[in-house]
Motif scaffolding. Structure first.
Motif, PDB file in Angstrom:
ATOM      1  N   PHE A 191       2.219  -6.154 -12.061  1.00  0.00           N
ATOM      2  CA  PHE A 191       2.916  -5.676 -10.868  1.00  0.00           C
ATOM      3  C   PHE A 191       3.861  -6.748 -10.332  1.00  0.00           C
ATOM      4  CE2 PHE A 191       2.811  -5.774  -6.162  1.00  0.00           C
ATOM      5  CZ  PHE A 191       3.482  -4.598  -5.885  1.00  0.00           C
ATOM      6  N   THR A 192       3.376  -7.979 -10.255  1.00  0.00           N
ATOM      7  CA  THR A 192       4.185  -9.076  -9.734  1.00  0.00           C
ATOM      8  C   THR A 192       5.419  -9.311 -10.600  1.00  0.00           C
ATOM      9  OG1 THR A 192       2.223 -10.148  -8.797  1.00  0.00           O
ATOM     10  CG2 THR A 192       4.173 -11.530  -9.155  1.00  0.00           C
ATOM     11  N   ALA A 193       5.230  -9.344 -11.905  1.00  0.00           N
ATOM     12  CA  ALA A 193       6.360  -9.561 -12.809  1.00  0.00           C
ATOM     13  C   ALA A 193       7.382  -8.442 -12.690  1.00  0.00           C
ATOM     14  CB  ALA A 193       5.853  -9.675 -14.248  1.00  0.00           C
ATOM     15  N   ASP A 194       6.908  -7.216 -12.584  1.00  0.00           N
ATOM     16  CA  ASP A 194       7.802  -6.070 -12.489  1.00  0.00           C
ATOM     17  C   ASP A 194       8.609  -6.102 -11.189  1.00  0.00           C
ATOM     18  OD1 ASP A 194       8.960  -3.647 -13.260  1.00  0.00           O
ATOM     19  OD2 ASP A 194       7.442  -2.477 -12.201  1.00  0.00           O
ATOM     20  N   VAL A 195       7.923  -6.412 -10.085  1.00  0.00           N
ATOM     21  CA  VAL A 195       8.601  -6.445  -8.785  1.00  0.00           C
ATOM     22  C   VAL A 195       9.631  -7.572  -8.733  1.00  0.00           C
ATOM     23  CG1 VAL A 195       8.259  -6.923  -6.327  1.00  0.00           C
ATOM     24  CG2 VAL A 195       6.743  -5.334  -7.501  1.00  0.00           C
ATOM     25  N   LEU A 196       9.272  -8.744  -9.260  1.00  0.00           N
ATOM     26  CA  LEU A 196      10.206  -9.860  -9.251  1.00  0.00           C
ATOM     27  C   LEU A 196      11.413  -9.600 -10.148  1.00  0.00           C
ATOM     28  CD1 LEU A 196       7.788 -12.934  -9.297  1.00  0.00           C
ATOM     29  CD2 LEU A 196       9.008 -11.948  -7.353  1.00  0.00           C
ATOM     30  N   ALA A 197      11.216  -8.792 -11.183  1.00  0.00           N
ATOM     31  CA  ALA A 197      12.319  -8.500 -12.104  1.00  0.00           C
ATOM     32  C   ALA A 197      13.248  -7.418 -11.568  1.00  0.00           C
ATOM     33  CB  ALA A 197      11.771  -8.078 -13.468  1.00  0.00           C
ATOM     34  N   THR A 198      12.689  -6.494 -10.769  1.00  0.00           N
ATOM     35  CA  THR A 198      13.490  -5.344 -10.333  1.00  0.00           C
ATOM     36  C   THR A 198      13.768  -5.312  -8.840  1.00  0.00           C
ATOM     37  OG1 THR A 198      11.512  -3.957 -10.031  1.00  0.00           O
ATOM     38  CG2 THR A 198      12.526  -3.970 -12.219  1.00  0.00           C
ATOM     39  N   GLY A 199      12.907  -5.972  -8.028  1.00  0.00           N
ATOM     40  CA  GLY A 199      13.084  -5.919  -6.580  1.00  0.00           C
ATOM     41  C   GLY A 199      13.122  -4.500  -6.062  1.00  0.00           C
ATOM     42  N   ARG A 200      12.145  -3.671  -6.462  1.00  0.00           N
ATOM     43  CA  ARG A 200      12.224  -2.229  -6.227  1.00  0.00           C
ATOM     44  C   ARG A 200      12.244  -1.842  -4.763  1.00  0.00           C
ATOM     45  NH1 ARG A 200       7.467  -0.686 -10.364  1.00  0.00           N
ATOM     46  NH2 ARG A 200       6.434  -1.895  -8.752  1.00  0.00           N
ATOM     47  N   SER A 201      11.505  -2.552  -3.921  1.00  0.00           N
ATOM     48  CA  SER A 201      11.458  -2.168  -2.507  1.00  0.00           C
ATOM     49  C   SER A 201      11.080  -3.368  -1.656  1.00  0.00           C
ATOM     50  CB  SER A 201      10.438  -1.047  -2.284  1.00  0.00           C
ATOM     51  OG  SER A 201       9.117  -1.554  -2.418  1.00  0.00           O
ATOM     52  N   VAL A 202      11.383  -3.271  -0.361  1.00  0.00           N
ATOM     53  CA  VAL A 202      11.034  -4.331   0.573  1.00  0.00           C
ATOM     54  C   VAL A 202       9.522  -4.517   0.618  1.00  0.00           C
ATOM     55  CG1 VAL A 202      11.058  -5.006   3.000  1.00  0.00           C
ATOM     56  CG2 VAL A 202      13.094  -4.010   1.962  1.00  0.00           C
ATOM     57  N   LEU A 203       8.781  -3.416   0.665  1.00  0.00           N
ATOM     58  CA  LEU A 203       7.337  -3.528   0.794  1.00  0.00           C
ATOM     59  C   LEU A 203       6.714  -4.199  -0.426  1.00  0.00           C
ATOM     60  CD1 LEU A 203       4.831  -1.403   2.519  1.00  0.00           C
ATOM     61  CD2 LEU A 203       4.364  -1.813   0.123  1.00  0.00           C
ATOM     62  N   GLU A 204       7.186  -3.850  -1.595  1.00  0.00           N
ATOM     63  CA  GLU A 204       6.597  -4.437  -2.803  1.00  0.00           C
ATOM     64  C   GLU A 204       6.950  -5.913  -2.943  1.00  0.00           C
ATOM     65  OE1 GLU A 204       6.237  -0.761  -5.911  1.00  0.00           O
ATOM     66  OE2 GLU A 204       8.252  -1.301  -5.243  1.00  0.00           O
ATOM     67  N   VAL A 205       8.179  -6.272  -2.625  1.00  0.00           N
ATOM     68  CA  VAL A 205       8.555  -7.690  -2.644  1.00  0.00           C
ATOM     69  C   VAL A 205       7.738  -8.450  -1.591  1.00  0.00           C
ATOM     70  CG1 VAL A 205      10.411  -9.350  -2.220  1.00  0.00           C
ATOM     71  CG2 VAL A 205      10.870  -7.278  -3.541  1.00  0.00           C
ATOM     72  N   ALA A 235      -8.482  -7.046  -8.970  1.00  0.00           N
ATOM     73  CA  ALA A 235      -8.772  -5.630  -9.179  1.00  0.00           C
ATOM     74  C   ALA A 235      -7.514  -4.841  -9.485  1.00  0.00           C
ATOM     75  CB  ALA A 235      -9.459  -5.046  -7.951  1.00  0.00           C
ATOM     76  N   ASN A 236      -7.678  -3.826 -10.299  1.00  0.00           N
ATOM     77  CA  ASN A 236      -6.628  -2.850 -10.522  1.00  0.00           C
ATOM     78  C   ASN A 236      -6.621  -1.903  -9.324  1.00  0.00           C
ATOM     79  OD1 ASN A 236      -4.683  -1.298 -11.677  1.00  0.00           O
ATOM     80  ND2 ASN A 236      -5.828  -0.713 -13.482  1.00  0.00           N
ATOM     81  N   GLY A 237      -5.784  -0.901  -9.321  1.00  0.00           N
ATOM     82  CA  GLY A 237      -5.795   0.064  -8.230  1.00  0.00           C
ATOM     83  C   GLY A 237      -4.436   0.182  -7.591  1.00  0.00           C
ATOM     84  N   LEU A 238      -4.421   0.536  -6.297  1.00  0.00           N
ATOM     85  CA  LEU A 238      -3.161   0.737  -5.586  1.00  0.00           C
ATOM     86  C   LEU A 238      -2.559  -0.614  -5.227  1.00  0.00           C
ATOM     87  CD1 LEU A 238      -4.237   3.656  -3.210  1.00  0.00           C
ATOM     88  CD2 LEU A 238      -2.976   3.814  -5.368  1.00  0.00           C
ATOM     89  N   MET A 239      -1.498  -0.993  -5.906  1.00  0.00           N
ATOM     90  CA  MET A 239      -0.877  -2.290  -5.674  1.00  0.00           C
ATOM     91  C   MET A 239      -0.292  -2.402  -4.267  1.00  0.00           C
ATOM     92  SD  MET A 239      -1.301  -4.179  -8.340  1.00  0.00           S
ATOM     93  CE  MET A 239      -2.734  -3.510  -9.172  1.00  0.00           C
ATOM     94  N   ASN A 240       0.129  -1.273  -3.702  1.00  0.00           N
ATOM     95  CA  ASN A 240       0.734  -1.311  -2.380  1.00  0.00           C
ATOM     96  C   ASN A 240      -0.279  -1.607  -1.274  1.00  0.00           C
ATOM     97  OD1 ASN A 240       3.135  -0.456  -3.680  1.00  0.00           O
ATOM     98  ND2 ASN A 240       2.481   1.666  -3.516  1.00  0.00           N
ATOM     99  N   SER A 241      -1.568  -1.592  -1.623  1.00  0.00           N
ATOM    100  CA  SER A 241      -2.612  -1.896  -0.644  1.00  0.00           C
ATOM    101  C   SER A 241      -3.030  -3.363  -0.684  1.00  0.00           C
ATOM    102  CB  SER A 241      -3.852  -1.026  -0.906  1.00  0.00           C
ATOM    103  OG  SER A 241      -3.545   0.341  -0.762  1.00  0.00           O
ATOM    104  N   LYS A 242      -2.468  -4.130  -1.595  1.00  0.00           N
ATOM    105  CA  LYS A 242      -2.925  -5.508  -1.792  1.00  0.00           C
ATOM    106  C   LYS A 242      -2.782  -6.356  -0.535  1.00  0.00           C
ATOM    107  CE  LYS A 242      -4.032  -5.372  -6.221  1.00  0.00           C
ATOM    108  NZ  LYS A 242      -5.402  -5.613  -6.698  1.00  0.00           N
ATOM    109  N   ALA A 243      -1.653  -6.233   0.173  1.00  0.00           N
ATOM    110  CA  ALA A 243      -1.458  -7.037   1.380  1.00  0.00           C
ATOM    111  C   ALA A 243      -2.475  -6.658   2.458  1.00  0.00           C
ATOM    112  CB  ALA A 243      -0.035  -6.870   1.897  1.00  0.00           C
ATOM    113  N   ARG A 244      -2.729  -5.370   2.609  1.00  0.00           N
ATOM    114  CA  ARG A 244      -3.731  -4.931   3.593  1.00  0.00           C
ATOM    115  C   ARG A 244      -5.116  -5.454   3.254  1.00  0.00           C
ATOM    116  NH1 ARG A 244      -7.362  -0.743   3.413  1.00  0.00           N
ATOM    117  NH2 ARG A 244      -6.320   0.301   1.664  1.00  0.00           N
TER     118      ARG A 244
END
Length: 399
Positions: free
Chosen positions: A287-301, A340-349
């Motif tokens: 997930f981290t590699a993908d987000v850093l490569a694409t910058g898909r959204s503010v929340l994911e970055v 853990a695997n799962g919903l990556m968008n919940s990691k910060a929470r």
């Protein structure tokens, strides 16, 4: 483990003793209420920004505060596990009779009790529980900041503000269980530093019926109790902590096992419903590699920044000599989240329970000029308010 029972000063020449009778009753009340006022001020900014973003995006504030997991928890509070609305489904749009058991019962039970006692609606009861839990957490954080080496009441109040303004701090004001869990966890850690073993055991047990993150707290309290036993300290009390601490977590896992017919029933529910399993961090790295490569959204970055920051803060905690149970607890939370695997968008929470990561920051700020510390807290509060508001309005997926 270094323990500070009291703290003499916030900074040279600045007393932290409670106001004397000469200051009057109002000053004493203000002194006692300071943690609550700090917490409420930060959270009020967050809610005002959320109200603005909700209006801009055509949403209602109240509806934003009961999203996703909040719906599950309120439904369980109102109907029990066996009568949850069929409209609620897992991450794959599926539902079985066992699916609601993925959610721990502590928060729903307290919401249901609050609803019964106050006569309010379910949503109001849920928001009230979250509010009170936040205030209990605030007072625990202030106390924790005064007990750590180099700490003080000022450090504790700054810690309270920083935790209230955590990147996903908006969750403190939602019908989620993080606030209640952290309220139990912080007082368990305060009790641990004061060597109040029985209280530490009970708080850990209560945390265990609120969130699975209690495993990290259990590790810290259990290992501290073992060290005390080996060093022949405090007689029977560490044994009491060791026996009490696992009751909540193991008790609920046993309950789910009995309902599902499998000793690993809760873990199976998480894997089937939310693809959540421990993979050693492989999914998080992808997930981290993908987000850093694409910058898909503010929340994911932003999520990737928060995850990286948590590791740096953990290293800082160890380097600054923070009592090892505090950084061990934070390390456990980080391992459970990043591993853990799962919903990556919940990691910060899911990193919110690692509030001890901010202890060195608060201690350092307490030694700076008050204007500098307040300026930083104000900036962090505004950034957190926007990020949380964005996550609940402009971002259309679960957090």
């Amino acid at each position: 483990m270094t323990v500070r029972e009291t703290s003499e000063t916030d900074a040279p020449g600045v007393s932290t003793a409670p106001p004397t009778s000469e200051c009057g009753g109002a000053a004493r009340v203000l002194h006692g209420a300071a943690p609550s006022l700090v917490w409420l001020a930060v959270r009020l900014v967050g809610l005002l920004v959320l109200q603005w973003l909700s209006a801009v995006n055509g949403e209602r504030l109240r509806g934003r505060l009961v999203l996703w997991d909040g719906q599950w928890l309120l439904n369980i509070a109102g109907n029990g596990y066996d009568r949850v609305s069929p409209s609620l489904v897992d991450a794959f749009g599926r539902r079985t009779p066992e699916t609601p058991l993925a959610f721990f019962p502590g928060y729903p039970l307290l919401v249901g009790l609050t609803r019964f006692v106050t006569g309010t609606g379910l949503v109001t009861a849920g928001l009230l529980v979250s509010l009170v839990a936040g205030l209990v957490l605030a007072h625990g954080l202030t106390r924790l900041g005064s007990l750590v080496p180099g700490g003080s009441r000022r450090a504790g109040l700054l810690l309270t503000a920083l935790v209230a303004a955590a990147p996903m701090g908006v969750v403190w004001s939602m019908t989620y269980s993080e606030g209640l869990f952290c309220a139990c966890a912080v007082w368990a850690l305060v009790a641990l530093l004061r060597r109040d073993w029985v209280l530490a055991g009970w708080c850990t047990a209560l945390a265990g019926v609120v969130r699975p993150t209690a495993a990290a707290l259990l590790a810290a309290v259990g290992l501290a109790a073992l060290v005390a036993v080996l060093r022949r300290r405090d007689a029977w009390r560490p044994w009491a902590a060791a026996l009490l601490a696992p009751i909540g977590l193991l008790g609920y896992l046993w309950f789910v096992a009995s309902r599902t017919g499998s000793p690993l029933g809760w873990f199976a529910l998480q894997r089937r419903g939310w693809n959540s399993k421990f993979d050693g961090g492989a999914a998080t790295l992808r997930f981290t590699a993908d987000v850093l490569a694409t910058g898909r959204s503010v929340l994911e970055v932003g999520t990737v920044v928060v995850l990286a920051g948590s590791i740096l803060l953990l290293l800082l905690c160890v380097r600054r000599g923070m009592p090892w149970p505090l950084w061990l607890y934070a390390a456990g939370v980080i391992i459970m989240d990043l591993g853990a695997n799962g919903l990556m968008n919940s990691k910060a929470r899911l990193l919110l329970p690692a509030f001890t990561l901010l202890v060195p920051v608060a201690v350092t700020l307490s030694r700076r000029r008050p204007t500098h510390a307040l300026a930083l807290v104000a900036a962090v509060t505004l950034a957190s308010a926007w990020f949380g508001g964005y996550a609940l309005t402009a971002w259309h997926y679960a957090i």
